[in-house]
Design a protein around this motif. Structure first.
Motif: not given
Length: 602
Positions: A368-382, A388-399
């Motif tokens: 699941r973590r690898a899948t989220l990391d490969m997404l181009g869409e930014g995802v964060v789960v609270f 903060t539970r999860i935030a993939n690299p795309a989310c960090r890059a967007i913000w």
């Protein structure tokens, strides 16, 4: 009129002798007498009265159960045939068959009583007896009583089996047990009591109340004295306790010899209980399990075994805990602790299922973590608590959250949704509004519904945002950077508008050129036609030749105008396509072609 008064109640029958035949008169008389001659039975119970020829009277219950063969006036032979068919299905003996007993009752007056199963599958008591000049047949439904009797018999058989089982179990008890009757005399003894000629009641008997006036009396075994007796009581207690557990137990004394084990230990390692009952040493146990491939593979087995032996150098302070991964893929958690009476107690727990579940969970989390990391869409789960539970690299890059957050260099994410909102507020008012909505969704103030929207950030970027609740109470926020798509769409719109403007200018230019060229051409063709017609006087051959040259040049110019109009019409579907005129013919054909193409119109 005839009046019958049995038990103080009367039945009256009126008839007119002149209008009633003798046969009808007899039937009415029997119908009135039959209910008063019946045996004790409920009013709607199946019953019928008959003579050797026919049925004289029957109740509603009889007609409902037996059908038309029980109707008054029906021949008795029909009822006999119906019962005979039923007897053949049940393979009844001829002399005990219901049809035969009914025939004897009708012919000889022999009463009978039988229990039969009729066509509806239920049990009935059928009783036949003479009743005055007729015979009566009573049928009583006893199906429920039969089933209750069968259940009682089955319960009795089970009770007898339990009694036999309990007596067999008591025969194996080494304590004299016997049962006393109401007078106090024993009338049953177990094997231990039978071995004693005259068992005496103990000073402190153990009495188990039984039936009224009876009791089971047993002699309690004497408690063993001394340290050996205490050890035996302790061992029996531990063995009884651990015999029903799935955790394996093996106790080795100070000499490293097995003194106690439970069935789970033999089951985990596949050891035979008979071999374990011979009290093997720890060395023998380990060597045998290694031969059977029930121990973990070791590069240096003697050294590993010697390390276990060192636990017995100081058993009081021995501590051992390890996970044995067996060759068959199972995992066994082994714990060794000091035993109160000396030696070491080992406990073995097969946690293969737990280990497989933990591995599956770890793999699922990593996937699941690898899948989220490969997404181009930014995802964060609270979480439901806002953490903060999860935030993939795309989310960090967007913000823009790649830099460490807070005093801890390892903390690259805001720990709470409020911190996240504060860190992302630099995106402008639209970003602040978006994160207020996300905070409300996490806290529950904004409801638990899905929200979608588009946000324009202060730096010119455009985001598609989606906020959705999760089944475990957490909240997911997803962001997609659609800036490039929005810019491309805007550029395409601008290009389309520019092309539309250019097309409009081109059409206007063509219309103007066509108008300005067609007007003088119309005048030239008009005057040329007038001169050809001779209205201005006769023409010399040389003048006619010059006039044809003028008309031919005007036709070529008109052809160019038509070709230009046709080229424009290929880009504008609403313009009609016109064929260019053929100006290679004589002048009068050129004029006709001009008229067909509309060149004469201004």
């Amino acid at each position: 009129m005839i009046r019958l008064s049995p038990n103080g109640r009367g039945t009256a029958l009126r008839f007119d002798a002149s209008s009633v035949s003798p046969g009808k008169l007899i039937e009415r008389l029997l119908g009135a007498l039959a209910p008063n001659m019946r045996l004790a039975t409920p009013p709607d119970a199946p019953a019928l009265w008959f003579d050797p020829q026919r049925i004289r009277h029957s109740t509603r219950g009889a007609r409902r159960l037996l059908g038309p063969v029980a109707d008054p006036g029906a021949p008795l032979s029909s009822l006999l045939e119906a019962f005979a068919a039923q007897d053949r299905k049940l393979s009844e003996e001829p002399e005990h068959a219901l049809a035969e007993r009914l025939r004897r009752l009708a012919e000889r007056g022999e009463p009978f009583r039988r229990r039969v199963r009729l066509s509806d599958g239920r049990n009935y008591d059928v009783e036949g007896a003479p009743s005055g000049p007729l015979c009566v047949l009573l049928i009583r439904d006893v199906h429920d009583e039969c089933e209750a009797l069968e259940r009682a018999r089955a319960a009795q058989l089970r009770a007898e089996g339990e009694v036999a089982l309990l007596r067999a179990a008591l025969d194996r008890v080494p304590v004299p047990v016997w049962r006393e009757d109401e007078a106090g005399a024993p009338h049953w003894r177990n094997a231990a009591a039978e071995a004693t000629p005259q068992p005496e009641a103990p000073a402190e008997p153990v009495r188990i109340p039984g039936a009224p006036g009876a009791a089971f009396v047993g002699r309690a075994p004497p408690a063993p004295a001394g340290p050996d007796g205490s050890l035996r009581i302790y061992a029996d207690t531990v063995a009884e306790t651990f015999a029903h557990l799935r955790v394996g137990l093996a106790i080795y004394d100070a000499n490293r010899r097995l003194i106690l084990h439970n069935p789970a230990m033999a089951e985990i390692f596949g050891a035979k209980p008979e071999w374990l009952a011979n009290r093997p040493s720890l060395r023998e146990t380990l060597d045998r399990l290694r031969e059977a491939r029930r121990l973990p593979e070791q590069a240096d087995y003697p050294a590993w075994r010697a390390a276990l032996f060192t636990l017995f150098d100081d058993p009081a302070h021995a501590r051992y805990e390890d996970v044995w991964e067996l060759p068959d893929g199972r995992g066994v958690h082994v714990v060794g602790r000091p035993h109160p009476l000396g030696g070491i107690a080992f406990m073995f727990e097969d946690f293969t299922e737990s280990m497989a579940l933990q591995r599956w969970r770890s793999t699922a989390v990593e996937v699941r973590r690898a899948t989220l990391d490969m997404l181009g869409e930014g995802v964060v789960v609270f979480g439901s608590d806002g953490q903060t539970r999860i935030a993939n690299p795309a989310c960090r890059a967007i913000w823009g959250l790649d830099a460490p957050f807070g005093p801890d260099p390892a903390a690259s994410l805001p720990p709470h949704v409020a911190d996240f909102a504060e860190a992302c507020a630099r995106g402008g008012d639209a970003a602040a509004t978006l994160w207020r909505r996300i905070r409300d969704a996490v806290s529950g103030g904004g409801g638990r519904s899905v929200w979608r929207g588009r946000v324009d950030l202060a730096d010119g970027r455009t985001l598609d945002a989606r906020v959705a609740p999760m089944p475990d109470g957490s909240t997911l926020a997803a962001f997609t950077d659609v800036t490039d798509g929005v810019r491309v769409a805007a550029a395409l719109r601008e290009r389309a508008e520019a092309l539309e403007a250019a097309a409009a200018m081109r059409d206007a230019l063509v219309d103007q050129l066509s108008h300005r060229l067609r007007t003088p051409l119309n005048a030239i063709f008009g005057f040329a036609q007038m001169l050809h017609s001779g209205r201005a006087g006769p023409l010399s051959p040389q003048q006619a030749e010059y006039l044809e040259a003028v008309e031919r040049a005007a036709g070529l110019l008109l052809e160019g105008v038509e070709h230009m109009s046709e080229l424009i019409s290929t880009h504008d579907p609403q313009r009609p396509v016109r064929r260019p005129p053929d100006l290679s013919g004589p002048p009068h054909e050129i004029g006709a072609c001009r008229r067909r193409t509309g060149a004469g119109k201004a």
